[in-house]
Design an enzyme around this catalytic site. Structure first.
Site, PDB file in Angstrom:
ATOM      1  N   ASP A  32       0.842  -1.196   0.000  1.00 12.26           N
ATOM      2  CA  ASP A  32       0.000   0.000   0.000  1.00 12.26           C
ATOM      3  C   ASP A  32       0.876   1.246   0.000  1.00 12.26           C
ATOM      4  OD1 ASP A  32      -1.811   2.145   0.875  1.00 12.26           O
ATOM      5  OD2 ASP A  32      -3.195   0.537   1.410  1.00 12.26           O
ATOM      6  N   ASN A  88     -13.487  -4.133   2.817  1.00 13.78           N
ATOM      7  CA  ASN A  88     -14.593  -3.193   3.031  1.00 13.78           C
ATOM      8  C   ASN A  88     -15.498  -3.135   1.798  1.00 13.78           C
ATOM      9  OD1 ASN A  88     -13.373  -2.349   5.508  1.00 13.78           O
ATOM     10  ND2 ASN A  88     -11.995  -1.057   4.339  1.00 13.78           N
ATOM     11  N   GLN A  95     -15.025   1.698   2.504  1.00 13.64           N
ATOM     12  CA  GLN A  95     -14.472   1.500   1.164  1.00 13.64           C
ATOM     13  C   GLN A  95     -14.304   2.856   0.498  1.00 13.64           C
ATOM     14  OE1 GLN A  95     -16.868  -0.865  -1.549  1.00 13.64           O
ATOM     15  NE2 GLN A  95     -15.119  -1.237  -2.893  1.00 13.64           N
ATOM     16  N   HIS A 101     -10.913  -5.276  -3.119  1.00 15.39           N
ATOM     17  CA  HIS A 101      -9.538  -5.517  -2.722  1.00 15.39           C
ATOM     18  C   HIS A 101      -9.522  -5.931  -1.255  1.00 15.39           C
ATOM     19  CE1 HIS A 101     -10.302  -1.272  -1.833  1.00 15.39           C
ATOM     20  NE2 HIS A 101      -9.371  -1.340  -0.898  1.00 15.39           N
ATOM     21  N   HIS A 103      -7.068  -5.920   2.281  1.00 18.78           N
ATOM     22  CA  HIS A 103      -5.903  -5.392   2.981  1.00 18.78           C
ATOM     23  C   HIS A 103      -5.316  -6.502   3.855  1.00 18.78           C
ATOM     24  CE1 HIS A 103      -6.928  -1.049   2.345  1.00 18.78           C
ATOM     25  NE2 HIS A 103      -8.137  -1.564   2.232  1.00 18.78           N
TER      26      HIS A 103
END
Length: 140
Positions: A32, A88, A95, A101, A103
């Site tokens: 990230d 999320n 989100q 996606h 995490h």
């Protein structure tokens, strides 16, 4: 399908440079750019799905084992104390990029990185009634 207006489609498909740590035919995993902790990784499908409700069931079967593989690599490298695997859906759930996606966030004792919520004290009868309704829907 790839959405030309989606930043995560572009990141997953190599349009923009990333700190990529894994890639296969279906997913790209990157570090990230604004991590919660060192090693915070994003698992991003190469095809566009806005959220879990749109995600292809075959990809869903691959996502969690991939998260485990990423978590294990992070553990070996960073020796963290815990791990959050977060996904999320919808702005109310946090989100911010509307491309499915996951995490994978390494956690350390007392790291100050909070993922939590205040706990409710639900009415026992309401809880039992909701459980019964949900069990019927899920069993369909």
């Amino acid at each position: 399908m790839i959405d030309d207006n989606c930043i995560f489609c572009k990141l997953a498909n190599g349009v923009f440079p990333t700190n990529k740590i894994y890639e296969d035919d279906d997913f790209t995993v990157i570090l990230d750019a604004a991590p919660a902790n060192m090693g915070h990784a994003l698992i991003i499908p190469k095809q566009h799905y806005a959220n879990i409700f749109e995600l292809d069931p075959e990809l869903m079967k691959k996502a969690l084992p991939l998260a485990k593989k990423v978590a294990e690599a992070l553990k070996e490298e960073l020796e963290y104390d815990g791990i959050n695997i977060v996904q999320n859906n919808g702005s109310a759930a946090g989100q911010t990029v509307f491309h499915f996606h996951m995490h994978v966030i390494p956690r350390y004792d007392n790291d100050g990185c909070g993922i939590g919520w205040p706990q409710m004290t639900p009415d026992a009868e309401e809880q039992a009634a909701l459980a019964e309704k949900l069990a019927k829907r899920i069993s369909k």
